[in-house]
Design a protein around this motif. Structure first.
Motif, PDB file in Angstrom:
ATOM      1  N   ASN A   1       0.826  -1.202   0.000  1.00  0.00           N
ATOM      2  CA  ASN A   1       0.000   0.000   0.000  1.00  0.00           C
ATOM      3  C   ASN A   1       0.865   1.258   0.000  1.00  0.00           C
ATOM      4  O   ASN A   1       0.570   2.244  -0.683  1.00  0.00           O
ATOM      5  CB  ASN A   1      -0.932  -0.010   1.208  1.00  0.00           C
ATOM      6  N   ALA A   2       1.947   1.213   0.752  1.00  0.00           N
ATOM      7  CA  ALA A   2       2.876   2.348   0.764  1.00  0.00           C
ATOM      8  C   ALA A   2       3.524   2.516  -0.612  1.00  0.00           C
ATOM      9  O   ALA A   2       3.717   3.652  -1.084  1.00  0.00           O
ATOM     10  CB  ALA A   2       3.942   2.136   1.828  1.00  0.00           C
ATOM     11  N   TYR A   3       3.833   1.399  -1.263  1.00  0.00           N
ATOM     12  CA  TYR A   3       4.419   1.475  -2.600  1.00  0.00           C
ATOM     13  C   TYR A   3       3.435   2.081  -3.598  1.00  0.00           C
ATOM     14  O   TYR A   3       3.818   2.894  -4.450  1.00  0.00           O
ATOM     15  CB  TYR A   3       4.851   0.083  -3.061  1.00  0.00           C
ATOM     16  N   ILE A   4       2.171   1.695  -3.485  1.00  0.00           N
ATOM     17  CA  ILE A   4       1.153   2.271  -4.371  1.00  0.00           C
ATOM     18  C   ILE A   4       1.109   3.788  -4.200  1.00  0.00           C
ATOM     19  O   ILE A   4       0.928   4.539  -5.172  1.00  0.00           O
ATOM     20  CB  ILE A   4      -0.225   1.629  -4.108  1.00  0.00           C
ATOM     21  N   GLY A   5       1.297   4.246  -2.967  1.00  0.00           N
ATOM     22  CA  GLY A   5       1.371   5.684  -2.730  1.00  0.00           C
ATOM     23  C   GLY A   5       2.537   6.315  -3.469  1.00  0.00           C
ATOM     24  O   GLY A   5       2.425   7.444  -3.989  1.00  0.00           O
ATOM     25  N   GLN A   6       3.650   5.608  -3.561  1.00  0.00           N
ATOM     26  CA  GLN A   6       4.801   6.126  -4.319  1.00  0.00           C
ATOM     27  C   GLN A   6       4.488   6.170  -5.814  1.00  0.00           C
ATOM     28  O   GLN A   6       4.923   7.097  -6.517  1.00  0.00           O
ATOM     29  CB  GLN A   6       6.028   5.249  -4.058  1.00  0.00           C
ATOM     30  N   VAL A   7       3.757   5.172  -6.296  1.00  0.00           N
ATOM     31  CA  VAL A   7       3.348   5.178  -7.701  1.00  0.00           C
ATOM     32  C   VAL A   7       2.432   6.373  -7.971  1.00  0.00           C
ATOM     33  O   VAL A   7       2.545   7.050  -9.007  1.00  0.00           O
ATOM     34  CB  VAL A   7       2.649   3.856  -8.079  1.00  0.00           C
ATOM     35  N   GLU A   8       1.524   6.659  -7.024  1.00  0.00           N
ATOM     36  CA  GLU A   8       0.670   7.841  -7.163  1.00  0.00           C
ATOM     37  C   GLU A   8       1.514   9.109  -7.295  1.00  0.00           C
ATOM     38  O   GLU A   8       1.243   9.968  -8.150  1.00  0.00           O
ATOM     39  CB  GLU A   8      -0.242   7.977  -5.939  1.00  0.00           C
ATOM     40  N   ALA A   9       2.532   9.208  -6.466  1.00  0.00           N
ATOM     41  CA  ALA A   9       3.348  10.418  -6.457  1.00  0.00           C
ATOM     42  C   ALA A   9       4.110  10.591  -7.767  1.00  0.00           C
ATOM     43  O   ALA A   9       4.154  11.694  -8.336  1.00  0.00           O
ATOM     44  CB  ALA A   9       4.321  10.373  -5.278  1.00  0.00           C
ATOM     45  N   VAL A  10       4.693   9.504  -8.275  1.00  0.00           N
ATOM     46  CA  VAL A  10       5.528   9.624  -9.463  1.00  0.00           C
ATOM     47  C   VAL A  10       4.684   9.795 -10.728  1.00  0.00           C
ATOM     48  O   VAL A  10       5.152  10.352 -11.729  1.00  0.00           O
ATOM     49  CB  VAL A  10       6.473   8.410  -9.585  1.00  0.00           C
ATOM     50  N   THR A  11       3.433   9.337 -10.696  1.00  0.00           N
ATOM     51  CA  THR A  11       2.557   9.486 -11.861  1.00  0.00           C
ATOM     52  C   THR A  11       1.578  10.641 -11.718  1.00  0.00           C
ATOM     53  O   THR A  11       0.812  10.921 -12.645  1.00  0.00           O
ATOM     54  CB  THR A  11       1.764   8.185 -12.108  1.00  0.00           C
ATOM     55  N   ASP A  12       1.578  11.292 -10.552  1.00  0.00           N
ATOM     56  CA  ASP A  12       0.682  12.418 -10.275  1.00  0.00           C
ATOM     57  C   ASP A  12      -0.781  12.025 -10.504  1.00  0.00           C
ATOM     58  O   ASP A  12      -1.545  12.716 -11.180  1.00  0.00           O
ATOM     59  CB  ASP A  12       1.046  13.630 -11.146  1.00  0.00           C
ATOM     60  N   THR A  13      -1.155  10.874  -9.943  1.00  0.00           N
ATOM     61  CA  THR A  13      -2.525  10.376 -10.077  1.00  0.00           C
ATOM     62  C   THR A  13      -3.036   9.917  -8.719  1.00  0.00           C
ATOM     63  O   THR A  13      -2.264   9.749  -7.774  1.00  0.00           O
ATOM     64  CB  THR A  13      -2.593   9.177 -11.048  1.00  0.00           C
ATOM     65  N   THR A  14      -4.332   9.702  -8.649  1.00  0.00           N
ATOM     66  CA  THR A  14      -4.950   9.091  -7.480  1.00  0.00           C
ATOM     67  C   THR A  14      -5.348   7.673  -7.850  1.00  0.00           C
ATOM     68  O   THR A  14      -6.042   7.456  -8.856  1.00  0.00           O
ATOM     69  CB  THR A  14      -6.186   9.889  -7.037  1.00  0.00           C
ATOM     70  N   ILE A  15      -4.907   6.707  -7.051  1.00  0.00           N
ATOM     71  CA  ILE A  15      -5.160   5.304  -7.370  1.00  0.00           C
ATOM     72  C   ILE A  15      -6.167   4.738  -6.376  1.00  0.00           C
ATOM     73  O   ILE A  15      -5.819   4.424  -5.232  1.00  0.00           O
ATOM     74  CB  ILE A  15      -3.852   4.498  -7.345  1.00  0.00           C
ATOM     75  N   GLY A  16      -7.406   4.638  -6.829  1.00  0.00           N
ATOM     76  CA  GLY A  16      -8.459   4.121  -5.963  1.00  0.00           C
ATOM     77  C   GLY A  16      -9.022   2.801  -6.415  1.00  0.00           C
ATOM     78  O   GLY A  16      -9.881   2.239  -5.745  1.00  0.00           O
ATOM     79  N   SER A  17      -8.540   2.299  -7.545  1.00  0.00           N
ATOM     80  CA  SER A  17      -9.048   1.041  -8.079  1.00  0.00           C
ATOM     81  C   SER A  17      -7.902   0.275  -8.733  1.00  0.00           C
ATOM     82  O   SER A  17      -6.839   0.839  -9.032  1.00  0.00           O
ATOM     83  CB  SER A  17     -10.150   1.290  -9.120  1.00  0.00           C
ATOM     84  N   TYR A  18      -8.154  -0.995  -8.970  1.00  0.00           N
ATOM     85  CA  TYR A  18      -7.133  -1.819  -9.619  1.00  0.00           C
ATOM     86  C   TYR A  18      -6.855  -1.314 -11.026  1.00  0.00           C
ATOM     87  O   TYR A  18      -5.698  -1.260 -11.460  1.00  0.00           O
ATOM     88  CB  TYR A  18      -7.591  -3.280  -9.646  1.00  0.00           C
ATOM     89  N   SER A  19      -7.895  -0.941 -11.742  1.00  0.00           N
ATOM     90  CA  SER A  19      -7.696  -0.441 -13.107  1.00  0.00           C
ATOM     91  C   SER A  19      -6.857   0.838 -13.100  1.00  0.00           C
ATOM     92  O   SER A  19      -6.018   1.043 -13.990  1.00  0.00           O
ATOM     93  CB  SER A  19      -9.043  -0.204 -13.803  1.00  0.00           C
ATOM     94  N   ALA A  20      -7.052   1.680 -12.101  1.00  0.00           N
ATOM     95  CA  ALA A  20      -6.247   2.899 -11.996  1.00  0.00           C
ATOM     96  C   ALA A  20      -4.793   2.552 -11.689  1.00  0.00           C
ATOM     97  O   ALA A  20      -3.861   3.214 -12.178  1.00  0.00           O
ATOM     98  CB  ALA A  20      -6.813   3.815 -10.911  1.00  0.00           C
TER      99      ALA A  20
END
Length: 466
Positions: A197-216
């Motif tokens: 979950n913390a890694y997903i937060g890093q992906v959000e930061a580097v892609t400048d997106t909000t990830i709330g679903s698997y497709s996202a």
């Protein structure tokens, strides 16, 4: 009695010697998998002493030192570089018949011209002599790579890496290439939902997106895959205990993803399903772009919990595992092949008991579309030594086409590890040479020499298309 490490080291026949010196020795090196630090290559870093370039990060040497009774202070601790080197020099005489003995002295010869055996008696002299050499202009990081005739190095990079050092290096027009490899293991590691979950937060930061679903999440990771491609990446890599190939539905994976985002632990089946879905997705992207995908299978990592807490991962506490490989690997490759989405694939095996399994598995999916499309990769990690390499070569020879093998790689964190390519090439030549001498192969040096050249360099050049 033969001299130790002379020009015909490992070459036990005249034919083997001719094959090596005429057809293998001077071939360039394509090192398509290693753990070198891109920043050091981009900045053409220098090392003050041999400990910095030779001992730092080398868990092969660390394991030997620990076995020899060396205190951790002189391995990963706060001892000086020279003190650590002295302790390594004390250990080397006790590494007889371990590949470290060969590698150590090959590396001293090839990079520094030192033929003295490393021991407590020679340690001071060798430490000073190598320090003087490392201060010379040709001994920067790039200089060390050029000494070994390196043409391509592929580093190992996380999807969230900015690749700024690759970009910096690419603009300089150097004589060799440094390319990234996409290593998304952290992105699928559902064993620890909090860390994921913390890694997903890093992906959000580097892609400048909000990830709330698997497709996202997939969309964000795909953008990183695309970014790597824009930076010249054509290779992916995975380090796994085994391939994951559980059946799953899209809704199941979405539900599992929501549990991950809520930091809820997953049950074992949910973990397998999530990993399986991610592996398939990465493989489909690799096929879409025409990449080569690599799977390093069979390591049992982080066995010593106490030392993992002290030193962290990749510090010498891993071993060969005994995982079941055949059914899941077959199912995974078959699913991709059945949808015409199987990219060029290299499978590395860490358990020698599985050599023949892998050697026969690759034949199921070599469909004639590409020479050696699915490869049994060269002996890896604990197996990249004389016995392990020979067993891998023989298994592939008996059950596939050794002549289409894409050769050796360092899989190393050290800029002094490139003589491993030489070691591999000498073994290949010795094996072919012995067969000729025994009358098991024709005495056609030109043709066998071509095969040796192909395995050493040409096959990789064609396969990866760097």
């Amino acid at each position: 009695m033969k001299a130790f490490l002379d020009e015909n080291f490992l070459l036990q026949s005249k034919t083997a010697q001719d094959l090596y010196h005429q057809f293998a020795k001077n071939q360039p090196i394509i090192d398509y998998h290693n753990h070198l630090i891109p920043e050091q290559i981009a900045n053409d870093s220098r090392f003050e002493n041999i400990s910095q370039v030779w001992l730092n990060g080398d868990h092969y040497k660390w394991r030997a030192m620990r076995t020899n009774g060396v205190n951790e202070r002189y391995i990963t601790g706060d001892a000086s570089d020279k003190e650590k080197f002295i302790k390594w020099a004390e250990t080397v005489p006790y590494t007889l018949r371990n590949p470290l003995y060969h590698w150590t002295h090959l590396e001293l010869q090839r990079y520094f011209g030192i033929t003295d055996l490393l021991s407590p008696k020679t340690a001071e002299k060798i430490y000073e002599e190598t320090a003087a050499k490392l201060a010379e202009p040709g001994y920067s990081v790039r200089g060390l790579l050029k000494k070994m005739n390196v043409e391509v190095v592929c580093t190992t990079d996380d999807p969230i890496d900015a690749l700024n050092f690759h970009e910096q290096f690419a603009k300089e027009g150097e004589s060799f290439k440094m390319l990234p490899a996409f290593r998304p293991d952290k992105a699928m590691n559902a064993d620890d939902t909090q860390a994921l979950n913390a890694y997903i937060g890093q992906v959000e930061a580097v892609t400048d997106t909000t990830i709330g679903s698997y497709s996202a999440y997939l969309t964000a990771l795909k953008s990183r895959h695309d970014f790597f491609a824009s930076q010249g990446c054509t290779v992916s890599d995975h380090g796994l205990e085994q391939i994951y190939a559980e059946d799953y539905t899209d809704q199941e994976i979405e539900n599992i993803f929501q549990k991950i985002r809520s930091n809820q632990p997953l049950n074992p089946l949910e973990i397998l399903k999530f990993k399986s879905a991610m592996l398939i997705q990465f493989a489909e992207w690799d096929h879409e772009k025409g990449w080569v995908q690599q799977y390093h299978l069979g390591a049992l990592r982080n066995n010593n919990a106490r030392m993992l807490r002290v030193n962290g991962p990749d510090t010498g506490w891993d071993s060969i595992g005994d995982f079941s490989q055949a059914r899941a690997l077959s199912k995974f490759l078959n699913r991709l092949d059945n949808q015409d989405k199987l990219a060029k694939t290299i499978i590395y095996n860490l358990n020698p008991a599985d050599n023949e399994l892998i050697a026969t598995m690759i034949g199921n999916f070599n469909d004639g579309s590409v020479k050696g499309k699915v490869q049994f990769g060269s002996a890896w990690w604990f197996l990249d030594q004389k016995d392990g390499m020979t067993k891998q070569i023989n298994a592939l020879s008996n059950m596939g086409l050794l002549s289409r093998l894409v050769g050796m790689l360092t899989d190393s964190r050290s800029f002094l590890s490139f003589p491993r390519h030489e070691y591999f090439r000498r073994l290949i030549c010795d094996i072919f040479g012995q067969d000729v001498e025994n009358g098991e192969l024709p005495n056609d040096i030109e043709w066998i020499g071509k095969i040796v050249s192909d395995i050493s360099y040409n096959n990789a050049k064609e396969y990866f298309n760097f």
